[in-house]
Enzyme design. Structure first.
Site, PDB file in Angstrom:
ATOM      1  N   GLU A  88       2.901   0.027  -2.789  1.00 40.00           N
ATOM      2  CA  GLU A  88       4.100  -0.653  -2.291  1.00 40.00           C
ATOM      3  C   GLU A  88       4.080  -0.912  -0.791  1.00 40.00           C
ATOM      4  O   GLU A  88       4.708  -1.855  -0.322  1.00 40.00           O
ATOM      5  CB  GLU A  88       5.375   0.105  -2.703  1.00 40.00           C
ATOM      6  N   HIS A  93      -0.135   6.905   2.661  1.00 43.57           N
ATOM      7  CA  HIS A  93       0.964   7.864   2.688  1.00 43.57           C
ATOM      8  C   HIS A  93       0.923   8.780   1.478  1.00 43.57           C
ATOM      9  O   HIS A  93       0.351   8.459   0.451  1.00 43.57           O
ATOM     10  CB  HIS A  93       2.317   7.150   2.778  1.00 43.57           C
TER      11      HIS A  93
END
Length: 128
Positions: A88, A93
């Site tokens: 996304e 991350h």
């Protein structure tokens, strides 16, 4: 062009910061699966986590570990899930998600709707 995460690190977009050092930044996910759902990122902008150099990847994991311990302590969950999806946002991350069962880590589940006050309170309890 900078990712939304780089803009958060630069202070151009607000976030509910949990922890920061010279190389890494952690903040609450604004669409959390659970109270305490935290994103941990390197400040260097690299799309795919496994494209990070070994030192940065190891450091990211060590930084995330400290936060995971704090999440477990503050939420009383059984464990903290560490999930890497990364489709996304094109910035490596890690999701840290408090969990008591595997169902707590279902990204298809309805996200919590928290108020700014709730986010601030959670961030302050998790702050390192």
């Amino acid at each position: 062009m900078a990712t939304i995460f780089s803009k958060i690190v630069a202070g151009e977009i607000p976030s509910y910061k949990v922890a920061e050092d010279e190389k890494y930044y952690a903040f609450l996910d604004i669409n959390p699966l659970a109270k305490g759902h935290t994103l941990v990122i390197p400040k260097v902008e690299v799309d795919y986590i496994f494209d990070l150099d070994d030192e940065t990847l190891a450091g990211l994991t060590k930084f995330a570990k400290k936060i995971a311990h704090k999440i477990k302590e503050q939420t009383g969950c059984k464990k903290v899930a560490m999930v890497v999806l990364g489709l996304e946002v094109a910035h490596a991350h890690i999701h840290l998600i408090p969990m008591n069962s595997e169902k707590d880590v279902d990204f298809g589940a309805e996200k919590l709707k928290l108020t700014p006050e709730e986010f601030k309170e959670i961030a302050s309890r998790l702050a390192l």
